[in-house]
Scaffold this active site. Sequence first.
Site, mmCIF file in Angstrom:
data_model
loop_
_atom_site.group_PDB
_atom_site.id
_atom_site.type_symbol
_atom_site.label_atom_id
_atom_site.label_comp_id
_atom_site.label_asym_id
_atom_site.label_seq_id
_atom_site.Cartn_x
_atom_site.Cartn_y
_atom_site.Cartn_z
ATOM 1 N N ASP A 55 0.863 -1.186 0.000
ATOM 2 C CA ASP A 55 0.000 0.000 0.000
ATOM 3 C C ASP A 55 0.901 1.239 0.000
ATOM 4 O OD1 ASP A 55 -2.108 1.755 0.326
ATOM 5 O OD2 ASP A 55 -2.509 1.222 2.399
ATOM 6 N N ASP B 199 -7.999 -8.455 5.488
ATOM 7 C CA ASP B 199 -9.074 -8.239 6.458
ATOM 8 C C ASP B 199 -9.449 -6.774 6.622
ATOM 9 O OD1 ASP B 199 -6.574 -7.530 7.786
ATOM 10 O OD2 ASP B 199 -7.824 -7.301 9.575
ATOM 11 N N ARG C 98 -11.189 -12.258 6.096
ATOM 12 C CA ARG C 98 -9.989 -13.012 5.702
ATOM 13 C C ARG C 98 -10.265 -14.342 5.010
ATOM 14 N NH1 ARG C 98 -5.592 -10.639 7.927
ATOM 15 N NH2 ARG C 98 -5.761 -9.932 10.074
HETATM 16 P P1 IMP Z 1 1.786 -0.448 3.908
HETATM 17 O O1 IMP Z 1 2.765 -0.538 5.019
HETATM 18 O O2 IMP Z 1 1.079 0.878 3.876
HETATM 19 O O3 IMP Z 1 2.364 -0.809 2.559
HETATM 20 O O4 IMP Z 1 0.622 -1.436 4.229
HETATM 21 C C1 IMP Z 1 0.788 -2.733 4.018
HETATM 22 C C2 IMP Z 1 -0.090 -3.586 4.916
HETATM 23 O O5 IMP Z 1 -1.339 -2.998 5.237
HETATM 24 C C3 IMP Z 1 -0.378 -4.807 4.118
HETATM 25 O O6 IMP Z 1 0.562 -5.795 4.426
HETATM 26 C C4 IMP Z 1 -1.780 -5.182 4.531
HETATM 27 O O7 IMP Z 1 -1.711 -6.118 5.586
HETATM 28 C C5 IMP Z 1 -2.415 -3.901 5.010
HETATM 29 N N1 IMP Z 1 -3.294 -3.338 3.960
HETATM 30 C C6 IMP Z 1 -3.010 -2.362 3.075
HETATM 31 N N2 IMP Z 1 -4.043 -2.108 2.260
HETATM 32 C C7 IMP Z 1 -5.025 -2.974 2.615
HETATM 33 C C8 IMP Z 1 -6.355 -3.223 2.120
HETATM 34 O O8 IMP Z 1 -6.865 -2.610 1.174
HETATM 35 N N3 IMP Z 1 -7.040 -4.205 2.769
HETATM 36 C C9 IMP Z 1 -6.533 -4.918 3.805
HETATM 37 N N4 IMP Z 1 -5.299 -4.721 4.288
HETATM 38 C C10 IMP Z 1 -4.538 -3.759 3.708
#
Ligand code: IMP
Length: 180
Positions: free
Chosen positions: A107, A163, A169
């Site tokens: 993300d 989730d 999930r």
């Molecule tokens: P980041 O650190 O912002 O890249 O977020 C990554 C983590 O956030 C991922 O490993 C997911 O577990 C969670 N995440 C990010 N976007 C989503 C989503 O749309 N649905 C569910 N979990 C998400």
Amino acid sequence: MEDTIIINGLTFEKYLKAEVIAERVKELALAIQKDIDVDEWTFVVLLNGAYLFAGDLLRQFRKDVEVRFVKLSSYHDMESSGSVLFDKRSAGQVDGKKIFLIEDIVDTGKTLEVFTSFLREQGVAEIKLCSLLEKPSNLQYKVVTDYLGFSIPDLFVVGYGLDYNDRGRGLKDIYILQKS
Ligand code: IMP
Ligand code: MG
């Protein structure tokens, strides 16, 4: 309607069907096995979200591989919380190893940035990343996804391991938040 579900009062629409995901997982497994000798790598599954994806991906491999699990957390509700938490011992001994990360979704990229920095500090030999999903418009860190399942819009998704506050999930399809 059967193509929508309601979780904690929010409506999600079916977005990627189980068959489409399964087909893509096969393609990813083939591509990975073509590029690398999988039994020379340590596969690290990033929990919780990647549990189903990793299970399906690893079962496509023709060889037995080393697999570890690390539980990372950063998300609360639908927002990346900014701080990434994990147990530093859970990755085990990694120095000199080739580490292949299996993630559910990239993300902002913060989780991967924090975890790969930790791995480099520990002296890993090489890192590769396979993520089922990526939201490119949200990326804030330089994360290189070597193998990507699907690029998706910047909308919250659930299902197939992902989730919303621990709900969704177990769904076999991936659902996306309905725009209001
Ligand atoms: P980041 O650190 O912002 O890249 O977020 C990554 C983590 O956030 C991922 O490993 C997911 O577990 C969670 N995440 C990010 N976007 C989503 C989503 O749309 N649905 C569910 N979990 C998400
Ligand atoms: Mg995750």
